[in-house]
Design a protein around this motif. Structure first.
Motif, PDB file in Angstrom:
ATOM      1  N   MET A   1       3.688  -4.887   9.662  1.00  0.00           N
ATOM      2  CA  MET A   1       2.953  -4.607   8.225  1.00  0.00           C
ATOM      3  C   MET A   1       2.571  -3.091   8.522  1.00  0.00           C
ATOM      4  O   MET A   1       1.956  -2.647   9.440  1.00  0.00           O
ATOM      5  CB  MET A   1       1.739  -5.464   8.327  1.00  0.00           C
ATOM      6  N   ASN A   2       3.150  -2.339   7.492  1.00  0.00           N
ATOM      7  CA  ASN A   2       2.563  -1.036   7.478  1.00  0.00           C
ATOM      8  C   ASN A   2       1.161  -0.789   7.059  1.00  0.00           C
ATOM      9  O   ASN A   2       0.491  -1.791   6.525  1.00  0.00           O
ATOM     10  CB  ASN A   2       3.520   0.068   6.829  1.00  0.00           C
ATOM     11  N   ARG A   3       0.535   0.273   7.184  1.00  0.00           N
ATOM     12  CA  ARG A   3      -0.772   0.577   6.893  1.00  0.00           C
ATOM     13  C   ARG A   3      -1.083   0.568   5.163  1.00  0.00           C
ATOM     14  O   ARG A   3      -2.207  -0.127   4.979  1.00  0.00           O
ATOM     15  CB  ARG A   3      -1.091   2.093   7.360  1.00  0.00           C
ATOM     16  N   THR A   4      -0.310   0.847   4.557  1.00  0.00           N
ATOM     17  CA  THR A   4      -0.180   0.856   3.129  1.00  0.00           C
ATOM     18  C   THR A   4      -0.388  -0.790   2.518  1.00  0.00           C
ATOM     19  O   THR A   4      -1.408  -1.131   1.808  1.00  0.00           O
ATOM     20  CB  THR A   4       0.918   1.284   2.375  1.00  0.00           C
ATOM     21  N   GLN A   5       0.560  -1.206   3.112  1.00  0.00           N
ATOM     22  CA  GLN A   5       0.474  -2.755   2.956  1.00  0.00           C
ATOM     23  C   GLN A   5      -0.735  -3.639   3.491  1.00  0.00           C
ATOM     24  O   GLN A   5      -1.316  -4.433   2.673  1.00  0.00           O
ATOM     25  CB  GLN A   5       1.788  -3.633   3.495  1.00  0.00           C
ATOM     26  N   TRP A   6      -1.511  -3.256   4.510  1.00  0.00           N
ATOM     27  CA  TRP A   6      -2.453  -3.729   5.123  1.00  0.00           C
ATOM     28  C   TRP A   6      -3.534  -3.452   4.145  1.00  0.00           C
ATOM     29  O   TRP A   6      -4.476  -4.301   3.937  1.00  0.00           O
ATOM     30  CB  TRP A   6      -2.477  -3.174   6.393  1.00  0.00           C
ATOM     31  N   MET A   7      -3.812  -2.274   3.651  1.00  0.00           N
ATOM     32  CA  MET A   7      -4.713  -1.902   2.737  1.00  0.00           C
ATOM     33  C   MET A   7      -4.680  -2.735   1.411  1.00  0.00           C
ATOM     34  O   MET A   7      -5.658  -3.088   0.878  1.00  0.00           O
ATOM     35  CB  MET A   7      -4.764  -0.205   2.481  1.00  0.00           C
ATOM     36  N   GLU A   8      -3.589  -2.908   0.923  1.00  0.00           N
ATOM     37  CA  GLU A   8      -3.433  -3.467  -0.201  1.00  0.00           C
ATOM     38  C   GLU A   8      -3.604  -5.144  -0.133  1.00  0.00           C
ATOM     39  O   GLU A   8      -4.476  -5.550  -1.099  1.00  0.00           O
ATOM     40  CB  GLU A   8      -1.906  -3.492  -0.751  1.00  0.00           C
ATOM     41  N   ASP A   9      -3.324  -5.634   1.167  1.00  0.00           N
ATOM     42  CA  ASP A   9      -3.746  -6.839   1.157  1.00  0.00           C
ATOM     43  C   ASP A   9      -5.336  -7.083   1.507  1.00  0.00           C
ATOM     44  O   ASP A   9      -5.983  -7.911   0.804  1.00  0.00           O
ATOM     45  CB  ASP A   9      -3.267  -7.371   2.556  1.00  0.00           C
ATOM     46  N   LEU A  10      -5.861  -6.057   2.101  1.00  0.00           N
ATOM     47  CA  LEU A  10      -7.313  -6.211   2.146  1.00  0.00           C
ATOM     48  C   LEU A  10      -8.046  -5.960   0.906  1.00  0.00           C
ATOM     49  O   LEU A  10      -8.842  -6.773   0.673  1.00  0.00           O
ATOM     50  CB  LEU A  10      -7.765  -5.025   3.236  1.00  0.00           C
ATOM     51  N   ASN A  13      -7.708  -9.415  -0.734  1.00  0.00           N
ATOM     52  CA  ASN A  13      -8.462 -10.504  -0.341  1.00  0.00           C
ATOM     53  C   ASN A  13     -10.030 -10.142  -0.701  1.00  0.00           C
ATOM     54  O   ASN A  13     -10.698 -10.942  -1.209  1.00  0.00           O
ATOM     55  CB  ASN A  13      -8.447 -10.257   1.217  1.00  0.00           C
TER      56      ASN A  13
END
Length: 88
Positions: A1-10, A13
């Motif tokens: 999971m890249n950083r952008t996807q992680w931020m979007e998921d966060l 949530n």
């Protein structure tokens, strides 16, 4: 999971958590109370205010013009009366 996807998921949530929390209910209640308070205050829209301000400015200009005309007429009347008084 890249950083952008992680931020979007966060972010997703956190948004979901907030939407399900009591804070969302509090926000809705506060918005409702503020809206009701504004309705009771009988506030005008910006557009209505601008229209009234424009009408007031035009009325003020007209009053100033009429005041000047009145001063001129009064001056002419005074001149006629003073001429009539000296001629008598």
């Amino acid at each position: 999971m890249n950083r952008t996807q992680w931020m979007e998921d966060l972010q997703k949530n956190i948004s979901e958590l907030f939407a399900k929390s009591p804070a969302a209910d509090i926000e809705r209640n506060v918005r409702s109370m503020v809206t009701q308070a504004f309705v009771r205050l009988d506030l005008v829209t910006r557009e209505e205010f601008d229209v009234q301000a424009d009408m007031l400015a035009r009325a003020r200009t007209k009053v100033d013009q009429l005041g000047e005309q009145l001063r001129q007429l009064q001056s002419r009347l005074d001149a006629l009366e003073s001429g009539k008084t000296t001629a008598e």
